[in-house]
Design an enzyme around this catalytic site. Structure first.
Site: not given
Ligand code: F0G
Length: 477
Positions: A260, A384, A451, A220, A130-131, A78
């Protein structure tokens, strides 16, 4: 028989395949039903109904035998897990940041840094939204301001660094909002622009600007090694590992989705140089994620991420990874199919506006195109465009992004060249039949990150047009 070209040498992946996972082909009728049941949203399909899954490159990577071996020696303590210290040491070595706060994935890190640094009314400039990043900035009371260069919004512009920051625009935002900009947010690469890189020269200039204004610079780093590959090809011939380190050294900290670049299936972290901010982050992580030595990951996940980071900065790996994306993109481009140029790092992005010029943006052309591709072949992609862009939280108005794209994201080390061929041929087939494709309208619209869970219904087109065109569930009745 034509003579073989002896000067041409192909490249191949720097690995061989040890484990395989069967995929299932379905009939067109089956897929028509599946996409209708999914509300024409590819996020709502069952993966068993997908043949080639290009929805995302996130968490879909194939791990190496070394990573799997690492899973077996993960320390599940832990507190004070050996695997955490392995991860921390790896992050210090390859990215150079001093303090590491693990999180369950990227958005966990975005949540923590946004809550710590942003006060209501603040402004956060960045190279395109980014979303998840933007929603966390907004939930903390901030407002995202886009300062990317205008070429990033032009699918056909072949600018080599479409992820660059417009320095004039950034300076203007910093000058006119003294004390209201807690940090500048820079992504490498820029996902929503089509996986486009930022140049080292531009990042250095952004660094100078933020220093002069006493503002932090947060990276990022989700696809920083892919960004470094483009820097290596277009700007300076250093090894990727050295460029990654250089990019990170120009910033004060990063958020990372280990799903990623770091070749893992889950995980993330916040990394920082400032001890004071790191202390606050360690304090918050225990509330939302887990203790500061696991942050929502198991010990075995932290091992997989640590080993994946090391593998991700190999020149051979990145050549094959981006080489595969380029292979698919070049094929589509040669056939005249409109895609975002230059071809990006983690996927090929179809320009849905040019692909479906007769579908108005309000009728979600990219969403519609993604559904049509799935129906054709079982290849799953992602919208997108206007659906992903969501609404302005203050006015409730829909954002209307200039880019209306379908992303074919390529998971790392998962598919073969033959899968890329099948994908390309399906898109060509949809392209030749594009007049049949109509639009979609929302029938269910979630409040946040709509989305992911939105549902749609086909929209009939004008009668005289419809009369000439055949019907399909995606089109038009
Ligand atoms: N920043 C970028 C540029 C991303 O592409 C993503 C996730 C995140 C942050 C968030 O990271 O998913 O680990 O919480 N992108 C995915 C995609 C969802 O399909 O592009 P996460």
């Amino acid at each position: 028989m034509p003579k073989p070209n002896l000067t041409h040498r192909s490249w191949a992946e720097p690995y061989k395949i040890k484990v395989v996972e069967p995929v299932r082909m379905t009939t067109r009728e089956y897929r028509e039903r599946a996409i209708a049941e999914a509300g024409y949203n590819t996020f709502l399909l069952r993966s068993d109904d997908v043949y080639i899954d290009l929805l995302t490159d996130s968490g879909t990577n194939a791990m190496s035998d070394r990573q799997w071996a690492g899973m077996m020696i993960g320390d599940e303590a832990y507190a004070g897990s050996r695997s955490f210290y392995h991860l921390e040491e790896t992050i210090r070595r390859f990215y150079g940041y001093q303090h590491v706060v693990p999180t369950h994935q990227g958005r966990g890190a975005e949540h923590i840094i946004s809550q710590i640094l942003i006060r209501p009314g603040d402004i956060i400039p960045g190279n395109m939204y980014f979303t998840t990043t933007r929603v966390h900035q907004e939930l903390a009371g901030g407002k995202f301001v886009d300062v990317i260069i205008p070429e990033a919004h032009e699918p056909a512009s072949e600018h080599p660094f479409k992820g660059n920051v417009d320095l004039g625009k950034l300076e203007e935002v910093l000058r006119s909002n003294p004390g209201r900009v807690p940090y500048v947010s820079v992504a490498a690469t820029v996902n929503m622009a089509g996986g486009q890189p930022i140049s080292l020269a531009n990042l250095r200039a952004v660094r100078d600007l933020t220093r002069r204004h006493g503002v932090l610079l947060i990276l990022d780093a989700t696809r920083v090694a892919e960004n470094a590959y483009f820097n290596q090809q277009r700007e300076c011939a250093w090894p990727i590992a050295r460029i990654v380190h250089e990019i990170c050294s120009l910033t004060d900290g990063c958020t990372m989705s280990a799903k990623k670049d770091p070749l893992a299936n889950i995980g993330g972290f916040l990394a920082l140089n400032d001890e004071g901010i790191a202390e606050k982050a360690r304090n918050m992580v225990v509330i939302y994620e887990g203790l500061h030595t696991y942050g929502g990951m198991s010990g075995r996940d932290m091992e997989a991420v640590a080993i994946g980071i090391e593998e991700s900065v190999s020149d051979e790996h990145m050549h094959a990874r981006i080489g595969q994306v380029q292979y698919l993109g070049e094929k589509l481009h040669r056939w005249g199919i409109p895609i975002v140029l230059p071809i990006g790092g983690h996927g090929v992005f179809l320009d849905a506006r040019a692909f479906l010029p007769n579908v108005a943006q309000e009728l979600c052309p990219a969403q519609s195109l993604a559904a049509a591709i799935y129906t054709d072949s079982g290849v799953r992609s992602m919208e997108r465009g206007i659906v992903s862009a969501g609404r302005d939280p203050e006015t409730g108005e829909e954002h209307k992004p200039r880019l209306e794209l379908v992303r074919l994201a390529i998971p790392r080390r998962v598919y073969t060249q033959a899968h890329m061929d099948v994908t390309a041929e399906s898109i060509l087939s949809v392209y030749t039949e594009r007049d049949r494709i109509g639009g979609l309208k929302f029938v269910h619209e979630p409040k946040y990150l709509r989305f992911f869970q939105a549902r749609f219904a086909p929209v009939p087109v004008a009668k005289e047009e419809a009369a000439e065109k055949r019907t399909s569930p995606l089109t038009v009745l």
